[in-house]
Design a protein around this motif. Structure first.
Motif, short mmCIF file in Angstrom:
data_model
loop_
_atom_site.label_atom_id
_atom_site.label_comp_id
_atom_site.label_asym_id
_atom_site.label_seq_id
_atom_site.Cartn_x
_atom_site.Cartn_y
_atom_site.Cartn_z
N ALA A 53 0.85 -1.19 0.00
CA ALA A 53 0.00 0.00 0.00
C ALA A 53 0.89 1.24 0.00
N THR A 54 0.40 2.30 -0.61
CA THR A 54 1.15 3.55 -0.66
C THR A 54 1.24 4.19 0.72
N LEU A 90 0.42 0.31 8.70
CA LEU A 90 1.39 -0.33 7.81
C LEU A 90 2.49 -0.97 8.65
N ASN A 91 3.09 -2.00 8.11
CA ASN A 91 4.24 -2.64 8.77
C ASN A 91 5.49 -1.87 8.36
N PRO A 92 6.10 -1.09 9.27
CA PRO A 92 7.23 -0.24 8.88
C PRO A 92 8.43 -1.02 8.37
N ARG A 118 7.15 4.37 -2.60
CA ARG A 118 6.82 4.64 -1.20
C ARG A 118 5.65 3.74 -0.81
N GLU A 119 5.97 2.57 -0.40
CA GLU A 119 4.93 1.60 -0.10
C GLU A 119 5.35 0.68 1.05
N ALA A 120 4.37 0.04 1.65
CA ALA A 120 4.62 -0.92 2.72
C ALA A 120 3.42 -1.85 2.80
N THR A 121 3.62 -2.99 3.45
CA THR A 121 2.55 -3.96 3.61
C THR A 121 1.60 -3.51 4.71
#
Length: 232
Positions: free
Chosen positions: A23-24, A119-121, A207-210
């Protein structure tokens, strides 16, 4: 991996992220843009970046584009996805908000904040490109050096081009699940007391993360696992 496992994995991704497993980071903005990510007009205040201490000035930086003329060009020209952000008075270190104890050269700390909530950092992927006048002394993530720089010893493209950057695993480990800070330290080429244009321009290309699964999503994943076991 069996077809059943692949299907379950894809289903879980959809449950967690809507349509994908990434995800953004929606609160991480380019310089000089509004809340929709569109470049602002010349002279507007940058809503997402601040000039902070111990830099030479403090306060909201202003947007510079070609409408204002010099220094664009030779600074990189306009586009719709980012704009130059510069000091309260583009001829520095004069102007309101200036600090007096800035040493031989004036350093400017352009800082933005962004949230990793939901988000998971540790899964974050952050990369982009930066242009600067005149030197990029460092990029700080939550106050810690990432080693990304283009100083007087190796100035890189400066304001006439883009310096690509990517946060590595050690940098990503600095992120937390709440509010984070990102700081670009830009140095003026002129000694303290001399007039000199300075600014920074940042564009994020990744720029994304789970996303962190919500309880309802975890329940769906659990039901899927149970169904797979029963079929076995």
């Amino acid at each position: 991996m069996s077809l059943m496992k692949i299907a379950l994995f894809l289903a879980s991704c959809t449950a967690i992220a809507g349509s994908a497993c990434g995800a953004t980071i929606s609160t991480l903005f380019n310089t000089g843009v509004d809340s929709a990510g569109v470049a602002l007009g010349d002279g507007a205040s940058d809503p997402h970046y601040l000039l902070v201490f111990p830099g030479a000035q403090e306060g909201a930086p202003i947007i510079a584009n070609s409408v204002g003329g010099f220094p664009i060009p030779p600074w990189i020209g306009d586009n719709t996805t980012s704009a130059w952000t510069t000091t309260l008075n583009p001829v520095t270190p004069l102007g309101p908000g200036s600090n007096t104890n800035i040493g031989v050269f004036a350093d400017y700390y352009y800082q933005t904040t962004f949230s990793m909530s939901g988000l998971n950092p540790q899964t974050a992927l952050i990369a982009g490109q930066v242009s600067y006048d005149n030197f990029l002394q460092d990029v700080l993530l939550n106050g810690v050096s990432t080693g990304i720089k283009a100083d007087a010893s190796n100035p890189g493209p400066s304001f006439g081009g883009w310096l690509p950057f990517t946060f590595d695993a050690a940098d990503i480990a600095l992120l937390n699940g709440g509010v984070n800070t990102l700081t670009f330290i830009v140095r003026s080429a002129q000694a303290d007391g001399a007039d000199d244009y300075t600014g920074v321009r940042v564009e994020f290309l990744q720029r994304e993360a789970t996303p962190v699964p919500e309880p309802s999503s975890l329940g769906l994943i659990g039901l899927g696992l149970m169904a797979m076991r029963r079929r076995r």
